[in-house]
Design an enzyme around this catalytic site. Sequence first.
Site, PDB file in Angstrom:
ATOM      1  N   SER A  50       0.810  -1.222   0.000  1.00 10.42           N
ATOM      2  CA  SER A  50       0.000   0.000   0.000  1.00 10.42           C
ATOM      3  C   SER A  50       0.843   1.272   0.000  1.00 10.42           C
ATOM      4  O   SER A  50       0.338   2.350  -0.297  1.00 10.42           O
ATOM      5  CB  SER A  50      -0.946   0.014   1.211  1.00 10.42           C
ATOM      6  N   LYS A  91       1.076   4.091   6.763  1.00  7.26           N
ATOM      7  CA  LYS A  91       0.452   5.031   5.834  1.00  7.26           C
ATOM      8  C   LYS A  91       1.162   6.380   5.929  1.00  7.26           C
ATOM      9  O   LYS A  91       1.958   6.627   6.830  1.00  7.26           O
ATOM     10  CB  LYS A  91      -1.034   5.225   6.152  1.00  7.26           C
TER      11      LYS A  91
END
Length: 256
Positions: A50, A91
């Site tokens: 991700s 993230k």
Amino acid sequence: MSGTGRTNGGHGRLGSVLSGLAVAVGCVLFLGGFVWGAVEYQPYTVPTDSMDPTVKAGDRVLAQRISGDEVRRGDVVVFKDTQWGDMPMVKRVVGVGGDKVACCDDKGRLSVNGKSIEEPYVGRMPGGLASTTGFGATVPKGQLFLLGDERSGSLDSRVHLQDQGQGSVPRSTVTARIDAVAWPPGGLIERPDAFAALPGGVSEPGPVTLVLGSVVLGALLILGGAAYGPVAQRLSRRRRTGPTGRTDGEVSTVAR
């Protein structure tokens, strides 16, 4: 006939003292660097793609232990939130409390408080968009809005927009900030310039460079100091024997 030999004992003693000092200082730097690194950083294996291309699945990264209050826009953080699966995730912070985060502007870019953000770290997507879906959110106070760099597949704040906090997570969920990719060697994680102009700016890099420098310099001093003795003895032996193989002051006699 006898010759008087010269001695370099003084120089030898000085060299021994300096080599011992080098080893001692090297040990302090080497071990101190490891201790410093263990206190400041925790190794972490990135579980998914991700954050590609910044970090890839399976990469070993160095994450600096920090408080959530130290987080700034652009930081790549490790956090754990119950609404996100209650497991460590990685993230990038694109919004902090009070920010209005939206996508996309007329050029397909993310905007924060109306300012368009250039994101060279975002993985390629059709049309050069910063997100595969349009969205907008106001980040509550004390919260963080997080996106993955691989925007076409990352499950991030965009899929939690209907949750309380409009997809954001509390600052207290952050446990560390990633400073570098350790293996395979990938270098430092740069702070994005685009966020520097916003209030609060970007965070300062952690001491990872100083930690690694301390370990490397310490290792070099230890090796150099340890090698001095054998090298000095070898050179001294060569000087005493001379190019002919005879010891200085030695006289050969020929019977007549």
